[in-house]
Design a protein around this motif. Structure first.
Motif, PDB file in Angstrom:
ATOM      1  N   THR A 126       7.840 -81.591 -99.385  1.00  0.00           N
ATOM      2  CA  THR A 126       8.654 -80.298 -98.716  1.00  0.00           C
ATOM      3  C   THR A 126       7.959 -79.050 -99.621  1.00  0.00           C
ATOM      4  O   THR A 126       7.592 -78.131 -98.921  1.00  0.00           O
ATOM      5  CB  THR A 126      10.089 -80.336 -98.666  1.00  0.00           C
ATOM      6  OG1 THR A 126      10.468 -80.442-100.014  1.00  0.00           O
ATOM      7  CG2 THR A 126      10.530 -81.520 -97.881  1.00  0.00           C
ATOM      8  N   LEU A 138      14.533 -76.206-100.080  1.00  0.00           N
ATOM      9  CA  LEU A 138      14.272 -76.096 -98.615  1.00  0.00           C
ATOM     10  C   LEU A 138      15.605 -76.027 -97.933  1.00  0.00           C
ATOM     11  O   LEU A 138      16.622 -76.732 -98.249  1.00  0.00           O
ATOM     12  CB  LEU A 138      13.615 -77.377 -97.862  1.00  0.00           C
ATOM     13  CG  LEU A 138      13.208 -77.609 -96.471  1.00  0.00           C
ATOM     14  CD1 LEU A 138      12.037 -76.621 -96.395  1.00  0.00           C
ATOM     15  CD2 LEU A 138      12.978 -79.091 -96.028  1.00  0.00           C
ATOM     16  N   ASN A 167      13.599 -74.816 -90.821  1.00  0.00           N
ATOM     17  CA  ASN A 167      12.789 -75.255 -92.039  1.00  0.00           C
ATOM     18  C   ASN A 167      12.799 -76.741 -92.121  1.00  0.00           C
ATOM     19  O   ASN A 167      11.664 -77.343 -92.377  1.00  0.00           O
ATOM     20  CB  ASN A 167      13.002 -74.695 -93.386  1.00  0.00           C
ATOM     21  CG  ASN A 167      12.435 -73.244 -93.470  1.00  0.00           C
ATOM     22  OD1 ASN A 167      11.270 -72.911 -92.806  1.00  0.00           O
ATOM     23  ND2 ASN A 167      13.323 -72.134 -93.709  1.00  0.00           N
ATOM     24  N   TYR A 168      14.126 -77.298 -91.962  1.00  0.00           N
ATOM     25  CA  TYR A 168      13.956 -78.945 -92.120  1.00  0.00           C
ATOM     26  C   TYR A 168      13.162 -79.546 -90.926  1.00  0.00           C
ATOM     27  O   TYR A 168      12.574 -80.558 -91.134  1.00  0.00           O
ATOM     28  CB  TYR A 168      15.390 -79.365 -92.277  1.00  0.00           C
ATOM     29  CG  TYR A 168      16.028 -79.313 -93.699  1.00  0.00           C
ATOM     30  CD1 TYR A 168      15.884 -80.352 -94.547  1.00  0.00           C
ATOM     31  CD2 TYR A 168      16.579 -78.227 -93.914  1.00  0.00           C
ATOM     32  CE1 TYR A 168      16.428 -80.460 -95.770  1.00  0.00           C
ATOM     33  CE2 TYR A 168      17.163 -78.377 -95.242  1.00  0.00           C
ATOM     34  CZ  TYR A 168      16.994 -79.324 -96.222  1.00  0.00           C
ATOM     35  OH  TYR A 168      17.632 -79.279 -97.450  1.00  0.00           O
ATOM     36  N   ALA A 183       9.219 -78.820 -91.556  1.00  0.00           N
ATOM     37  CA  ALA A 183       8.645 -79.520 -92.560  1.00  0.00           C
ATOM     38  C   ALA A 183       8.591 -81.157 -92.227  1.00  0.00           C
ATOM     39  O   ALA A 183       7.809 -81.742 -92.310  1.00  0.00           O
ATOM     40  CB  ALA A 183       9.522 -79.281 -93.744  1.00  0.00           C
ATOM     41  N   SER A 235      10.689 -85.013-101.234  1.00  0.00           N
ATOM     42  CA  SER A 235      10.990 -84.070-101.809  1.00  0.00           C
ATOM     43  C   SER A 235       9.865 -82.920-102.435  1.00  0.00           C
ATOM     44  O   SER A 235       9.818 -81.705-102.159  1.00  0.00           O
ATOM     45  CB  SER A 235      11.885 -84.074-103.020  1.00  0.00           C
ATOM     46  OG  SER A 235      12.626 -83.146-103.491  1.00  0.00           O
ATOM     47  N   TRP A 242       4.382 -78.584 -98.723  1.00  0.00           N
ATOM     48  CA  TRP A 242       4.360 -78.156 -97.193  1.00  0.00           C
ATOM     49  C   TRP A 242       4.290 -76.764 -97.316  1.00  0.00           C
ATOM     50  O   TRP A 242       3.690 -76.003 -96.685  1.00  0.00           O
ATOM     51  CB  TRP A 242       5.108 -79.044 -96.238  1.00  0.00           C
ATOM     52  CG  TRP A 242       5.848 -78.239 -95.153  1.00  0.00           C
ATOM     53  CD1 TRP A 242       4.909 -78.140 -94.008  1.00  0.00           C
ATOM     54  CD2 TRP A 242       6.717 -77.253 -94.745  1.00  0.00           C
ATOM     55  NE1 TRP A 242       5.245 -77.491 -93.353  1.00  0.00           N
ATOM     56  CE2 TRP A 242       6.543 -77.060 -93.577  1.00  0.00           C
ATOM     57  CE3 TRP A 242       7.823 -76.698 -95.540  1.00  0.00           C
ATOM     58  CZ2 TRP A 242       7.372 -75.985 -92.776  1.00  0.00           C
ATOM     59  CZ3 TRP A 242       8.917 -75.852 -94.798  1.00  0.00           C
ATOM     60  CH2 TRP A 242       8.489 -75.527 -93.373  1.00  0.00           C
ATOM     61  N   TYR A 243       5.383 -76.036 -98.071  1.00  0.00           N
ATOM     62  CA  TYR A 243       5.634 -74.703 -97.852  1.00  0.00           C
ATOM     63  C   TYR A 243       4.491 -73.997 -98.654  1.00  0.00           C
ATOM     64  O   TYR A 243       3.888 -72.861 -98.228  1.00  0.00           O
ATOM     65  CB  TYR A 243       7.016 -74.079 -98.348  1.00  0.00           C
ATOM     66  CG  TYR A 243       7.143 -72.467 -98.040  1.00  0.00           C
ATOM     67  CD1 TYR A 243       7.465 -72.280 -96.868  1.00  0.00           C
ATOM     68  CD2 TYR A 243       6.861 -71.795 -98.944  1.00  0.00           C
ATOM     69  CE1 TYR A 243       7.630 -70.949 -96.465  1.00  0.00           C
ATOM     70  CE2 TYR A 243       6.908 -70.369 -98.687  1.00  0.00           C
ATOM     71  CZ  TYR A 243       7.314 -69.951 -97.411  1.00  0.00           C
ATOM     72  OH  TYR A 243       7.211 -68.784 -97.215  1.00  0.00           O
ATOM     73  N   VAL A 303      15.345 -85.255 -98.722  1.00  0.00           N
ATOM     74  CA  VAL A 303      14.839 -84.022 -99.819  1.00  0.00           C
ATOM     75  C   VAL A 303      15.542 -84.290-101.060  1.00  0.00           C
ATOM     76  O   VAL A 303      14.906 -83.804-102.125  1.00  0.00           O
ATOM     77  CB  VAL A 303      14.895 -82.749 -99.149  1.00  0.00           C
ATOM     78  CG1 VAL A 303      14.105 -81.784-100.129  1.00  0.00           C
ATOM     79  CG2 VAL A 303      14.285 -82.701 -97.799  1.00  0.00           C
TER      80      VAL A 303
END
Length: 374
Positions: free
Chosen positions: A304, A270, A275-276, A279, A301, A307-308, A294
């Protein structure tokens, strides 16, 4: 993630590719036991060592269950299946249909690796073939072999303890033993428990579709993760010179954790303040102000990364999750995660991902499917 990728990761991970490409090799030795007892199969017969022999090459067969040591098998957490101090082995390490199964000194090769999955197959990942009763026979003395998995009753087995080796925490189709086999050199930060806990945030991950599709999705996610982290070795982006580059000052929330705080972290690396922020909003964690979570909290971690996987589309126009459950192919996940590698731009990096995917689906006992490249 397309905007979270840059040449820095591709340069950094070239040296790590050797960690994850190719068939895993386990060190011979005493295996921790996942279960010990009989393995029963076609016709209710037991997997048996002919004549209770211990010579290398002794035939392994079906026989009426009799409770002897020749039918007492230990399914190890290292992927071996053992009896009489030796390992279940594919003759000459063959991957061909009809290759005989025998007893042999344990040596850690792919010929002695087995995965008992939830479908009750016992798969040799090196060959991606199933343990099979020759000739669809249940007669005493029927030799065992490997054969292309077809779902027949002569390929169905019950292993000691009722274990399948094909599922783990929270119903995950990858067991902890399989996870450890996939990542033999992983950083202890990347825990199996962290991954299965993270999956609670995205319950559709690796639970959608047929058993084959579930395993293919899990393998695809973990293969991309393996590439991004050098086999779950790296937590933080290695090239510190890039750290200040991931602050997009045009965002109204800025970079409250600092100009150089939004570098790549975690299983999907990430990166970037936006993006942080996205997320963190999705996960209910303030990652914009606390990006180092993360790199310090295993569950977050992994969250994330998921999530993507579940929401990011990159250059693919669809999410990696949707690509796998709709049988669009592993290549689409590469395009969703890092399309800059595609269309011949970086074939070595694409091949690294594909190699890991092929390895992992083999371990999980399912076909790779089509459209592997982007």
């Amino acid at each position: 993630m397309d905007r979270t990728r840059s040449a820095r990761l591709r340069r950094v991970l070239v040296a790590a590719v050797a960690v994850v490409v190719g068939t895993f090799v386990l060190i011979p030795g005493s295996a921790a036991a996942a279960g010990t007892g009989t393995i029963t199969g076609y016709g209710g017969k037991c997997v048996d060592v002919s004549g209770a022999g211990t010579a290398n090459g002794t035939k392994v067969q079906l026989w009426t269950c009799n409770g002897t040591a020749a039918q007492n098998w230990t399914v190890g957490t290292d992927g071996t299946i053992r009896a009489l101090g030796k390992c279940l082995d594919v003759s000459a390490g063959s991957t061909a249909d009809g290759a005989k199964v025998q007893l042999w000194d344990c040596n850690g090769t792919g010929a002695q690796q087995w995965v008992a999955n939830a479908a009750r197959d016992i798969v040799n990942p090196q060959a991606n073939k199933c343990l099979d009763a020759t000739g669809v026979s249940s007669a005493d003395g029927t030799a065992l072999q490997i054969w292309t998995c077809g779902g027949g009753a002569n390929q169905k087995w019950t292993v000691p303890g009722g274990g399948t080796g094909g599922g783990g925490g929270g119903g995950f189709v990858v067991s902890e033993a399989q996870f450890n086999q996939m990542f033999p050199n992983r950083n202890s930060f990347y825990t199996y428990a962290g991954l299965t806990d993270a999956m609670k945030k995205y319950p559709a991950f690796a639970t959608t579709g047929s058993d084959t599709v579930k395993r293919q999705e899990a393998a695809a996610f973990l293969a991309n993760v393996s590439h991004e982290t050098g086999g779950l070795v790296y937590i933080n982006e290695i090239n510190t010179a890039n750290y200040p580059h991931y602050c997009d000052t045009s965002q109204p929330y800025g970079c409250p954790a600092g100009q150089a705080a939004y570098y790549g972290r975690g299983p999907i690396q990430l990166s970037w303040n936006f993006n942080y922020k996205a997320a963190g909003d999705a996960l209910g964690v303030n990652l914009l102000n606390n990006p180092n979570l993360v790199a310090t909290n295993s569950s977050i971690s992994w969250q994330t990364g998921l999530w993507y996987w579940m929401t990011g589309t990159g250059g693919a126009g669809t999410t990696s999750h949707n690509a796998m459950v709709n049988s669009q192919g592993f290549g689409v996940t590469i395009r969703a995660i890092n399309s800059i590698e595609c269309n011949g731009a970086n074939p070595a990096q694409v091949q690294s991902r594909v190699n890991s995917y092929n390895q992992f689906v083999g371990l999980l006992g399912v076909p790779a499917g089509g459209n592997l490249y982007c």
